[in-house]
Design a protein around this motif. Structure first.
Motif, PDB file in Angstrom:
ATOM      1  N   LEU A  11      48.909  43.246  38.453  1.00 56.77           N
ATOM      2  CA  LEU A  11      47.554  43.084  38.987  1.00 56.77           C
ATOM      3  C   LEU A  11      46.535  43.905  38.198  1.00 56.77           C
ATOM      4  O   LEU A  11      45.433  43.442  37.914  1.00 56.77           O
ATOM      5  CB  LEU A  11      47.513  43.487  40.470  1.00 56.77           C
ATOM      6  CG  LEU A  11      48.191  42.514  41.432  1.00 56.77           C
ATOM      7  CD1 LEU A  11      48.171  43.067  42.844  1.00 56.77           C
ATOM      8  CD2 LEU A  11      47.503  41.164  41.396  1.00 56.77           C
ATOM      9  N   ALA A  49      45.846  42.333  34.845  1.00 54.70           N
ATOM     10  CA  ALA A  49      44.988  41.155  35.018  1.00 54.70           C
ATOM     11  C   ALA A  49      43.539  41.573  35.210  1.00 54.70           C
ATOM     12  O   ALA A  49      42.626  40.983  34.628  1.00 54.70           O
ATOM     13  CB  ALA A  49      45.471  40.326  36.207  1.00 54.70           C
ATOM     14  N   ALA A  50      43.327  42.627  36.017  1.00 54.73           N
ATOM     15  CA  ALA A  50      41.959  43.075  36.284  1.00 54.73           C
ATOM     16  C   ALA A  50      41.319  43.623  35.013  1.00 54.73           C
ATOM     17  O   ALA A  50      40.147  43.360  34.731  1.00 54.73           O
ATOM     18  CB  ALA A  50      41.956  44.134  37.389  1.00 54.73           C
ATOM     19  N   PHE A  84      40.444  40.771  32.862  1.00 55.65           N
ATOM     20  CA  PHE A  84      39.318  40.062  33.464  1.00 55.65           C
ATOM     21  C   PHE A  84      37.998  40.724  33.084  1.00 55.65           C
ATOM     22  O   PHE A  84      37.004  40.066  32.835  1.00 55.65           O
ATOM     23  CB  PHE A  84      39.489  40.031  34.985  1.00 55.65           C
ATOM     24  CG  PHE A  84      38.346  39.366  35.705  1.00 55.65           C
ATOM     25  CD1 PHE A  84      38.206  37.984  35.679  1.00 55.65           C
ATOM     26  CD2 PHE A  84      37.407  40.112  36.384  1.00 55.65           C
ATOM     27  CE1 PHE A  84      37.154  37.368  36.336  1.00 55.65           C
ATOM     28  CE2 PHE A  84      36.351  39.495  37.043  1.00 55.65           C
ATOM     29  CZ  PHE A  84      36.229  38.129  37.019  1.00 55.65           C
ATOM     30  N   GLY A 106      44.493  37.097  33.190  1.00 51.72           N
ATOM     31  CA  GLY A 106      43.215  37.701  33.551  1.00 51.72           C
ATOM     32  C   GLY A 106      42.094  37.245  32.638  1.00 51.72           C
ATOM     33  O   GLY A 106      41.002  36.893  33.088  1.00 51.72           O
ATOM     34  N   ILE A 155      41.152  33.677  33.385  1.00 48.73           N
ATOM     35  CA  ILE A 155      40.296  33.562  34.572  1.00 48.73           C
ATOM     36  C   ILE A 155      38.856  33.911  34.207  1.00 48.73           C
ATOM     37  O   ILE A 155      37.911  33.223  34.589  1.00 48.73           O
ATOM     38  CB  ILE A 155      40.811  34.484  35.697  1.00 48.73           C
ATOM     39  CG1 ILE A 155      42.193  34.028  36.169  1.00 48.73           C
ATOM     40  CG2 ILE A 155      39.844  34.496  36.870  1.00 48.73           C
ATOM     41  CD1 ILE A 155      42.851  34.972  37.154  1.00 48.73           C
ATOM     42  N   MET A 171      41.256  28.848  38.451  1.00 47.36           N
ATOM     43  CA  MET A 171      42.131  28.806  39.624  1.00 47.36           C
ATOM     44  C   MET A 171      43.615  28.806  39.228  1.00 47.36           C
ATOM     45  O   MET A 171      44.424  29.502  39.833  1.00 47.36           O
ATOM     46  CB  MET A 171      41.831  27.567  40.485  1.00 47.36           C
ATOM     47  CG  MET A 171      40.479  27.608  41.173  1.00 47.36           C
ATOM     48  SD  MET A 171      40.280  29.033  42.257  1.00 47.36           S
ATOM     49  CE  MET A 171      39.008  29.963  41.440  1.00 47.36           C
ATOM     50  N   GLY A 189      45.113  32.106  38.148  1.00 44.62           N
ATOM     51  CA  GLY A 189      45.124  32.976  39.336  1.00 44.62           C
ATOM     52  C   GLY A 189      46.342  32.689  40.194  1.00 44.62           C
ATOM     53  O   GLY A 189      46.994  33.603  40.700  1.00 44.62           O
ATOM     54  N   LEU A 190      46.659  31.390  40.346  1.00 49.19           N
ATOM     55  CA  LEU A 190      47.846  31.041  41.127  1.00 49.19           C
ATOM     56  C   LEU A 190      49.100  31.585  40.460  1.00 49.19           C
ATOM     57  O   LEU A 190      50.051  32.000  41.122  1.00 49.19           O
ATOM     58  CB  LEU A 190      47.945  29.511  41.279  1.00 49.19           C
ATOM     59  CG  LEU A 190      46.919  28.895  42.235  1.00 49.19           C
ATOM     60  CD1 LEU A 190      47.017  27.373  42.220  1.00 49.19           C
ATOM     61  CD2 LEU A 190      47.132  29.422  43.646  1.00 49.19           C
ATOM     62  N   LEU A 245      49.272  34.358  38.809  1.00 49.32           N
ATOM     63  CA  LEU A 245      49.336  35.779  39.167  1.00 49.32           C
ATOM     64  C   LEU A 245      49.881  35.959  40.575  1.00 49.32           C
ATOM     65  O   LEU A 245      50.746  36.812  40.819  1.00 49.32           O
ATOM     66  CB  LEU A 245      47.931  36.399  39.088  1.00 49.32           C
ATOM     67  CG  LEU A 245      47.423  36.754  37.703  1.00 49.32           C
ATOM     68  CD1 LEU A 245      45.951  37.118  37.742  1.00 49.32           C
ATOM     69  CD2 LEU A 245      48.239  37.919  37.150  1.00 49.32           C
ATOM     70  N   VAL A 246      49.365  35.154  41.519  1.00 47.71           N
ATOM     71  CA  VAL A 246      49.823  35.269  42.903  1.00 47.71           C
ATOM     72  C   VAL A 246      51.330  35.010  42.970  1.00 47.71           C
ATOM     73  O   VAL A 246      52.072  35.761  43.625  1.00 47.71           O
ATOM     74  CB  VAL A 246      49.057  34.286  43.815  1.00 47.71           C
ATOM     75  CG1 VAL A 246      49.616  34.333  45.221  1.00 47.71           C
ATOM     76  CG2 VAL A 246      47.576  34.613  43.831  1.00 47.71           C
ATOM     77  N   VAL A 254      53.299  38.094  41.477  1.00 50.64           N
ATOM     78  CA  VAL A 254      53.298  39.296  42.303  1.00 50.64           C
ATOM     79  C   VAL A 254      54.062  39.052  43.606  1.00 50.64           C
ATOM     80  O   VAL A 254      54.871  39.882  44.030  1.00 50.64           O
ATOM     81  CB  VAL A 254      51.840  39.745  42.585  1.00 50.64           C
ATOM     82  CG1 VAL A 254      51.825  40.948  43.495  1.00 50.64           C
ATOM     83  CG2 VAL A 254      51.136  40.061  41.287  1.00 50.64           C
ATOM     84  N   LEU A 255      53.843  37.879  44.210  1.00 55.70           N
ATOM     85  CA  LEU A 255      54.559  37.556  45.446  1.00 55.70           C
ATOM     86  C   LEU A 255      56.065  37.501  45.194  1.00 55.70           C
ATOM     87  O   LEU A 255      56.861  38.044  45.977  1.00 55.70           O
ATOM     88  CB  LEU A 255      54.058  36.222  46.006  1.00 55.70           C
ATOM     89  CG  LEU A 255      54.639  35.803  47.349  1.00 55.70           C
ATOM     90  CD1 LEU A 255      54.295  36.826  48.419  1.00 55.70           C
ATOM     91  CD2 LEU A 255      54.128  34.427  47.762  1.00 55.70           C
TER      92      LEU A 255
END
Lengths: 269, 329
Positions: free
Chosen positions: A201, A204-205, A208, A220, A223, A238, A241-242, A244-245, A248-249
């Motif tokens: 995360l 990615a930030a 970004f 990042g 995005i 989008m 981003g998915l 990344l989710v 991490v999930l």
């Protein structure tokens, strides 16, 4: 591992790892190269299944290579953080006294500065490249393992088998490496999932904000790039981003599944 | 009350060496950067001769030795002088004081959202541990926790600002609206709705999961068993016995996530163009403004210490057991 959540996490991670490994085979060229007309819509050109971005770069290639970057940063950061944390925690726990006090104040100092600001400052000083970013994120990630290892070492070093090792004349370094560390490590490994997830995360930030490695594709930066055309081509920001989710999930679920499995084995045994 | 005071004093004293490490560490780190503020300034000017460079370095004190400058810096800090921002050509402290309130509002509202909604959903999940509702909420919150805040911000902008046009896409208030009093407060709240959601929904999971875990623990306690044996209504047991005992540890979470949220505000403020503390950090990096970045890191450390202190005091006041064994040696 029996929990459905853990299995789901394992599937996600296997899928992402497959993407990461397949990236250089399926898309051997530079994923940052311009390969088609700018802003080709997805599913219109068989050669570019997910279309292109504002500069005509292949989105599918970026997505695959991005998985590689994210997983690499996550795992490398965890390795750095666990190694540094274990070292500091062991030294502090075994040395005790003033050394312990000083090291723990340093740990405190690293913990009260927001990790993201620390990474931001470090990257801005040294210039963005993948190893620097891994170190920058590691700067705030090692404190958790350090605290935990120290606590474990403090409790283990009083046990009889450690005293016995000392009595038979083992060198202190050998006591630390052969008797104390192997028993202090397992609880620390449980932190790995959180460290990997946070690192993904934070990386990615940073990308970004335009502070990532400019020569590597990251989700990042994809995005951030897609954000310029958020109204007309929202899928460009989008889809990564998915990714990344999902990453991490997957890491969290797998981590929880493994922790449950280990706790279960301990309870049964 | 006396106990809380003693604890406060001890905590403040023990945080001084930590803060000193942060100050020296940050100073040395940013000192190691190739190029200094004068280089950045010259770049913005388009160059300059050697005489100008030497003059500028001297006026900023950059020609002194590093130990000398560190001593000067710490000495100035003690008088609340954080130095001069090169990029903005203003005192660092003024900039930070100007930007901090926006971020504090953002973080405060996001924390309130995360805490209230998180603990509420945590009670729903923990009322029947292992049920379908429980599992759905646990997985759902974990998925939310996996979302990068800046990306959630973009999704919210796309749905609620671009498609539905319910909220503005960016900014802290309508520019030159001339609104005052309550109308201005409402305007700011309307602008902050999306950024607060982007930041708050992510940390919701922390509170939900902690509440749920605390309740699962409380269900196994004897007093809950006796309440059930007495035949009390389930709703009453859940709220009065189980949830109540799980609520207190959530307070400690407030302090733990303060640093993370402060870091998260950097990206969220950049997404929503909010002129806050986090965005200032990004601007300091872009402008190669080492004095500003140093000041930001030190202030954020002080902020995190202050929040944790407040949380500890609140905890000591709420839970009479805390600190009762802490007699000063």
């Amino acid at each position: 591992m029996h929990s459905p959540e853990g299995v789901a996490g394992l599937c996600l991670i296997v899928l992402l790892a497959a993407m990461a490994f397949a990236a250089p085979l399926l898309y051997p060229g530079d994923p940052l190269a311009i390969v088609g007309r700018a802003l080709t819509a997805p599913f219109t050109d068989p050669a570019l299944p997910l279309g292109t971005d504002r500069l005509g770069r292949d989105v599918a290639a970026g997505l695959m290579h991005g998985a590689r970057t994210s997983l690499l940063v996550g795992l490398a950061t965890a390795l750095v953080a666990l190694a540094a944390g274990t070292l500091v925690g062991t030294v502090a726990g075994l040395a005790g006294g003033l050394m312990d006090e000083a090291l723990m104040r340093v740990v405190d100092a690293f913990q009260i500065v927001p990790g993201f600001l620390l990474a931001l400052a470090f990257v801005s000083v040294t210039g963005a490249s993948l190893p620097v970013i891994i170190l920058a994120i590691g700067l705030s990630a090692w404190t958790g393992p350090a605290r935990l290892v120290r606590a474990e070492v403090l409790s283990i070093r009083e046990r009889d088998y450690v005293a016995a090792a000392r009595v038979i004349g083992m060198h202190p370094a050998e006591v630390a490496l052969r008797e104390v560390l192997p028993n202090a490590l397992p609880p620390v490994l449980a932190l790995t999932a959180v460290i990997v997830a946070t690192a993904v995360l934070v990386e990615a930030a940073l990308s970004f904000l335009g502070l990532g490695d400019p020569n590597v594709v990251t989700w990042g930066s994809m995005i951030a790039e897609g954000r310029n055309v958020l109204r007309t081509a929202p899928h460009l920001s989008m889809v990564p981003g998915l990714g990344l989710v999902a990453t991490v999930l997957g890491v969290y679920l797998l981590g929880e599944g493994l922790a449950d499995a280990m706790a279960g084995r301990k309870a049964r045994g | 009350m006396h106990r809380a005071l003693t604890m406060t004093r001890r905590r403040i004293v023990s945080s001084i060496p930590v803060l000193l490490i942060v100050i020296v560490g940050t100073f040395l780190l940013l000192e190691a950067a190739p190029g200094d503020a004068v280089d950045a300034y010259l770049l913005s000017l388009g160059g300059g001769d050697a005489g100008l460079v030497a003059e500028l370095r001297q006026s900023y004190g950059l020609d002194q030795s590093i130990v000398k400058r560190l001593t000067l810096y710490v000495g100035a800090l003690l008088q609340l002088d954080l130095g001069w921002s090169v990029a903005f050509d203003r005192p660092v402290l003024d900039l930070i004081v100007e930007r901090l309130p926006n971020t504090l509002w953002l973080m405060g509202a996001a924390t309130a959202l995360a805490f209230s909604l998180g603990s509420l959903l945590g009670i729903v999940a923990g009322a029947r541990p292992g049920s379908l509702t429980d599992r759905t909420l646990s997985i759902g919150s974990l998925a939310l926790y996996a979302v990068p805040s800046f990306w959630l911000g973009l999704v919210l902008v796309l749905v609620f600002a671009v498609d539905l046009r319910w909220f503005p896409t960016a900014g802290i208030e309508t520019i030159a609206s001339g609104k005052t009093g309550l109308a201005r407060v409402a305007d700011i709240a309307w602008h902050l709705a999306l950024p607060v959601s982007a930041l708050g929904f992510i940390y919701l999971a922390l509170f939900l999961r902690m509440m749920r875990a605390g309740m699962a623990e409380a269900w196994r306690q004897d007093f809950v068993l006796s309440a059930r044996a007495k035949g009390l209504a389930r709703r009453r047991i859940v709220l009065r016995y189980v949830a109540r005992n799980a609520l207190l540890p959530l307070v400690t979470m407030l302090g733990l996530q303060a640093a993370a949220m402060l870091g998260g505000s950097v990206v969220v403020e950049s997404v929503f163009a909010i002129p806050g503390f986090g965005r200032l950090a990004h601007e300091a990096v872009s402008g190669r403004d080492a004095p500003l970045l140093t000041g930001i890191i030190i202030v954020s450390a002080v902020l995190v210490i202050a929040v944790n202190l407040l949380v500890d005091i609140a905890y000591a006041l709420l839970d009479p057991r805390v600190g009762s064994g802490e007699v000063a040696p």
